[in-house]
Design an enzyme around this catalytic site. Structure first.
Site, PDB file in Angstrom:
ATOM      1  N   ASP A   8      25.590 102.755  32.211  1.00  0.00           N
ATOM      2  CA  ASP A   8      25.645 103.269  33.578  1.00  0.00           C
ATOM      3  C   ASP A   8      26.268 104.665  33.545  1.00  0.00           C
ATOM      4  OD1 ASP A   8      25.297 103.298  36.312  1.00  0.00           O
ATOM      5  OD2 ASP A   8      26.493 101.511  36.704  1.00  0.00           O
ATOM      6  N   HIS A  60      21.244 103.064  35.237  1.00  0.00           N
ATOM      7  CA  HIS A  60      21.720 103.816  36.408  1.00  0.00           C
ATOM      8  C   HIS A  60      20.567 104.307  37.282  1.00  0.00           C
ATOM      9  CE1 HIS A  60      24.055 106.542  38.882  1.00  0.00           C
ATOM     10  NE2 HIS A  60      23.213 107.520  38.576  1.00  0.00           N
ATOM     11  N   HIS A 116      31.219 100.476  43.610  1.00  0.00           N
ATOM     12  CA  HIS A 116      30.143  99.852  44.375  1.00  0.00           C
ATOM     13  C   HIS A 116      29.624  98.675  43.574  1.00  0.00           C
ATOM     14  CE1 HIS A 116      27.852 102.404  41.578  1.00  0.00           C
ATOM     15  NE2 HIS A 116      26.812 101.597  41.784  1.00  0.00           N
ATOM     16  N   GLU A 134      29.255  94.490  39.137  1.00  0.00           N
ATOM     17  CA  GLU A 134      28.169  94.549  38.155  1.00  0.00           C
ATOM     18  C   GLU A 134      28.632  94.020  36.795  1.00  0.00           C
ATOM     19  OE1 GLU A 134      26.586  98.569  38.234  1.00  0.00           O
ATOM     20  OE2 GLU A 134      26.682  98.569  40.416  1.00  0.00           O
TER      21      GLU A 134
HETATM   22 ZN    ZN Z   1      25.142 103.653  38.244  1.00  0.00          ZN
END
Ligand code: ZN
Length: 276
Positions: A8, A60, A116, A134
């Site tokens: 990410d 990402h 997030h 995540e």
């Molecule tokens: Zn990301």
């Protein structure tokens, strides 16, 4: 030893603001260069530690941030989106260890870079009452296949989240200290990459000598996923997922004995919510 890297961008040193991470943003190309530098460090460390194959999943946004021509030529690249299983596409029992590189803390974390959980529409998510972002949701998917999380890199809040979920055995590399959601004190680029490369090597050395450990996060069965959305329209649409139940105005729940089905429901829920 086959290594799977889910990469990410928000947890990379030098990436501190959402204005850098969106494709097309003025600073986006810079952020991509910072990201691939850390991914290449992880690949190098993996081979230093005895890896024989590495698959990198660009995880990402539109998942076309890593340019194959600039990636360490020993690794294969999963590029582009949508991928049905997104950040864990292609992760199965054929791998010996997983690295999460450039990851970020879950939605609703204190002082965490661009915190997030997958999209801006998720307020929080939990599995069997345990809040997860995540990192946790993807670690459970790896655990479903019996693959441990060997390396995690990101800011101090992501590292705390990893320690809480995975225990002390997985190798964690902090590359920056978030001051808030959009500001961080960053390690120099070379130092961040050196620590990731050394961490990856150490992780695989431990993997070769360790017999078990709490870093393998096995999913519970049955597993109940609860997702609270930012607004009620998002919950209305997420509740279209067959078998799900809207338990509160903003919250949807889904239970299944097989975590693979839970992950599929999670993907469908937040994608539907995005259409609200
Ligand atoms: Zn990301």
């Amino acid at each position: 030893m086959r290594i799977y890297i889910s990469a990410d961008m928000e947890g990379v040193s030098g990436v501190v603001h959402g204005g850098q991470t969106a494709p097309g943003a003025r600073e986006y190309d810079r952020a991509c260069a910072l990201m691939i530098g850390e991914v290449n460090a992880a690949i190098a460390g993996a081979y230093d530690g005895g890896a024989t194959a590495v698959l990198v999943n660009d995880s990402h946004w539109n998942m076309r941030n890593l340019h194959l021509e600039a990636l360490d030529s020993r690794a294969e690249l999963l590029s582009g989106s949508p991928k049905p299983l997104s950040m864990v596409q292609g992760l199965d029992a054929s791998f010996d260890a997983v690295f999460f590189v450039g990851y970020h803390a879950r939605a609703g974390s204190f002082a965490a870079s661009i915190d997030h959980t997958c999209t801006g529409s998720v307020y929080w998510a939990a599995v069997n009452g345990r809040e997860m972002g995540e990192l946790g949701l993807n670690a459970l998917f790896a655990g479903l296949h019996g693959v441990p999380i060997a390396l995690v890199s990101g800011d101090q809040q992501l590292i705390a989240e990893a320690r809480d979920l995975l225990g002390e055995e997985s190798v964690t590399v902090q590359v920056k200290e978030a001051i808030g959601r959009s500001a961080a004190r960053c390690l120099p680029i070379a130092e961040a990459r050196r620590r990731i490369q050394e961490g990856a090597k150490l992780a695989l050395e431990r993997r070769r000598t360790n017999t078990g450990g709490s870093w393998l996060l096995r999913p519970p069965s049955p597993a109940t996923l609860t997702v609270a959305f930012m607004n009620t329209a998002q919950a209305e649409l997420a509740a279209l997922v067959p078998g799900s139940e809207r338990i509160e105005a903003r919250s949807v729940q889904f239970t299944h004995a097989d975590y693979r089905e839970v992950y599929r429901a999670w993907r469908a829920m937040y994608l539907l919510a995005g259409a609200a």
